[in-house]
Write an enzyme that holds these catalytic residues in place. Structure first.
Site, PDB file in Angstrom:
ATOM      1  CG  HIS A  56     -10.161   6.742   0.476  1.00  0.00           C
ATOM      2  ND1 HIS A  56      -9.777   5.434   0.612  1.00  0.00           N
ATOM      3  CD2 HIS A  56      -9.240   7.468   1.156  1.00  0.00           C
ATOM      4  CE1 HIS A  56      -8.679   5.365   1.350  1.00  0.00           C
ATOM      5  NE2 HIS A  56      -8.332   6.591   1.694  1.00  0.00           N
ATOM      6  CG  ASP A  60      -7.685   5.794   4.845  1.00  0.00           C
ATOM      7  OD1 ASP A  60      -6.955   4.948   4.299  1.00  0.00           O
ATOM      8  OD2 ASP A  60      -7.761   6.979   4.458  1.00  0.00           O
ATOM      9  CD  GLU A  67      -4.738   3.268   7.139  1.00  0.00           C
ATOM     10  OE1 GLU A  67      -3.662   3.841   6.891  1.00  0.00           O
ATOM     11  OE2 GLU A  67      -5.594   3.728   7.908  1.00  0.00           O
TER      12      GLU A  67
END
Length: 615
Positions: free
Chosen positions: A72, A177, A202
């Site tokens: 990320h 997430d 996600e």
């Protein structure tokens, strides 16, 4: 207006998360990650899709990082320092503190140990982090005159956030997430009930529903204990931040209760720094950790020691947390090469491993040999144990969040395609929400909300204020309800502000003569199987006779149904006022619109003819 969602990474895959959303002219980049299983040009998102000239400052309004995991944040220094993006970058305070540690650790492993090309330097990391604007939870940031963002607690890892973004009346949430359940060191995700046009979620565990965590913890502890009791060495590949802290708390407590004297080691000095930040950022942890912190810091582990390279070949049992996770590179992979050939040893994989990593190869079966990145092969005789200690939410968590937020649309990212397609079908069928699963490079467009501010006429307001009481008797008391209603029409004239007027004022506002619709009536007619035209006319005739008591002169023919006159109420449903009507010998009856539920039948021509005159 539309909301465009361009997926540059994590589209039908897990890795290099990067989603660019355009809301009413504002472009927001969510996450800027790298793929842990790639060592070629596919490692980073294809930023050229955004701008062929590389003018990213005038393309992107802002960039938001949800948490410090490399998939990320791993491409951030490359994007800002090499590609030249100098616009605002936002992340939470813990993410700003921990991201440079993760980035430098990755750079050191890939360049210093594996000898790969240096895509960004230590100086790039420092310069990149100087551009970061920290976010606090539920703090609303006005990025510019039109764009505002807000961060919500996501669980998952320390400092992880979900991001709410709004431009005008259009609003979205990007989850990054997240975890919908608490664990030993972090709380569950928390977010307000918001009005959303789009939710981007996600879907790592799109088809997995986990049971209680306690059986999983017991299974993990028993596997590790059995290994060390038999004289073996237990390798736990994990990233220095997140699961390492949770599993250390679990093992440290178990070692105390069982009075086990086998050493537990950490391989990375990075973990020592990480634990320091965990001690400092207690406010971002779970309620359980906060309560324990009053008497002692839960991250002061009694049985965990530093590991030195010389101990790799030391005799005797031990437990080793080695970075990075997934056995994708670095020290954990080096230890694996030495320990995998012994049947006494154990490799415990505590979470998801991305395709292309050694961890994923071990999870995919029981291989006797494994090919490493440099072409060498390793004999695998050790035990392989996988336990789902993933910090990601499961399928139930995704469904729960979707139900709670009830967005108008949902886009799934960060998952494997077959599982994502299954979850998409479930969301569509059970929740009735349009769901999309774009691949990398694809754009999804959905409608955005636009509210119209309107004035109201005096007559309309007066009608609204007049009470319309209705009385009803119950078994114990008299109930009074106010059934007031008002028929209003929204009028929008060019260059004038919108206005709601009473229906009796419409002619005056439009400077037109009165227009009257004498009849509009809706009735559902369900057609099953292969009915002929005569059968359809018969069913419609019977339905009208049943539901309209004052209907007269109903005449059937093979292709048409004629009705004399009857009274009804006006139906303004868009799906009703089209396609089919009823002809009539009476000029008062203009048309009859019907809701048809037609199964297994295609009509090439109108069975019911609309009367063309006097319309």
């Amino acid at each position: 207006m539309a909301i465009d969602c361009l997926v540059l990474g994590a589209g039908q895959e897990i890795g290099k998360s990067c989603v660019v959303v355009t809301i009413n002219g504002k472009k927001i980049m969510f996450d800027c990650g790298m793929h842990m299983g790639c060592d070629d040009h596919n490692r980073y998102p294809d930023f050229s899709i955004l701008s062929k000239s590389g003018d990213f400052d005038n393309t992107i309004s802002c960039l938001i990082i949800t948490h410090f995991h490399m998939d990320h944040v791993g491409a951030l220094p490359y994007f800002t320092e090499v590609c030249g993006y100098n616009g605002p970058v936002y992340m939470s305070y813990p993410t700003k503190a921990l991201s440079p540690l993760m980035l430098e650790d990755y750079r050191r492993i890939m360049v210093d140990r594996r000898g790969e090309e240096e895509l960004f330097t230590s100086a790039h990391i420092a310069s990149c982090m100087n551009k970061v604007i920290p976010l606090d939870l539920k703090q609303t940031i006005q990025v510019d005159e039109d764009l505002q963002i807000r961060a919500y607690y996501a669980g998952h890892v320390l400092g992880a956030v979900m991001v709410y973004a709004k431009v005008g009346d259009a609003a979205i949430v990007y989850t990054g997430d997240y975890n919908m359940t608490t664990d030993r060191h972090l709380g569950a995700a928390k977010i307000d009930r918001l009005q959303l046009d789009l939710l981007i979620s996600e879907s790592t565990y799109a088809t997995t529903t986990r049971g209680s965590k306690y059986p999983r913890e017991r299974e993990f502890l028993q596997a590790v204990h059995k290994c060390v009791a038999g004289g073996g060495k237990a390798l736990i590949p994990s990233f220095a931040l997140g699961r390492a802290q949770e599993l250390c708390m679990l093992l440290d407590d178990y070692w105390e209760r069982m009075n086990i004297k086998v050493p537990i080691y950490f391989s990375s000095g990075l973990t020592i720094q990480a634990n320091m930040y965990y001690k400092m950022l207690i406010s971002w942890t779970s309620q359980n950790v906060k309560e324990k912190h009053v008497t002692h810091n839960p991250f002061d582990f009694k049985n965990v020691k530093d590991f030195y390279r010389s101990l790799i070949h030391a005799p005797g049992p031990c437990v080793l947390f080695a970075t990075p996770g997934m056995l994708c590179a670095g020290f954990s992979l080096e230890v694996f090469k030495h320990w995998a050939p012994s049947p006494l040893n154990l490799v415990a994989l505590p979470g998801y491993s991305v395709a292309g990593t050694v961890g994923h190869k071990l999870m995919s079966g029981k291989p006797t040999t494994v090919d490493l990145y440099n072409g060498t092969k390793v004999d695998v005789r050790c035990k392989i144990h996988q336990v789902a200690f993933s910090p990601h939410t499961d399928a139930k968590g995704i469904m729960d969040l979707t139900k709670f937020l009830s967005p108008k649309n949902i886009v799934l990212v960060h998952g494997e395609k077959p599982s994502m397609m299954s979850l998409k079908d479930k969301i569509t069928s059970e929740l009735g929400i349009p769901c999309f699963v774009p691949a990398n490079g694809e754009t999804v467009s959905v409608a955005s909300t636009t509210f119209v501010k309107a004035n109201a006429s005096d007559m309309f307001l007066k009608i609204c204020s007049n009470p319309n009481f209705r009385f009803s008797n119950s078994s114990t008391q008299l109930r009074v309800t106010d059934q007031r209603t008002a028929d209003g029409v929204l009028v929008i004239e060019k260059s004038k502000k919108a206005k709601i007027v009473h229906q009796d004022e419409v002619s005056e506002v439009l400077h037109e003569k009165d227009h009257v619709v004498s009849l509009a009536y809706c009735c559902p007619v369900k057609v099953k199987g292969e009915s002929d035209d005569v059968g359809l006319i018969k069913q419609l005739s019977e339905k009208i006779s049943e539901t309209v008591s004052c209907a007269d002169e109903i005449h059937e023919s093979e292709t048409c149904l004629q009705v004399g006159s009857f009274k009804g109420s006006l139906c303004l449903k868009e799906e009703c006022v089209h396609r089919r009507g009823i002809s009539s010998s009476c000029s008062e009856v203009k048309f009859l619109c019907c809701n048809w539920s037609v199964a297994d039948l295609e009509l090439g021509w109108g069975i019911i003819n609309a009367m063309k005159q006097n319309l």
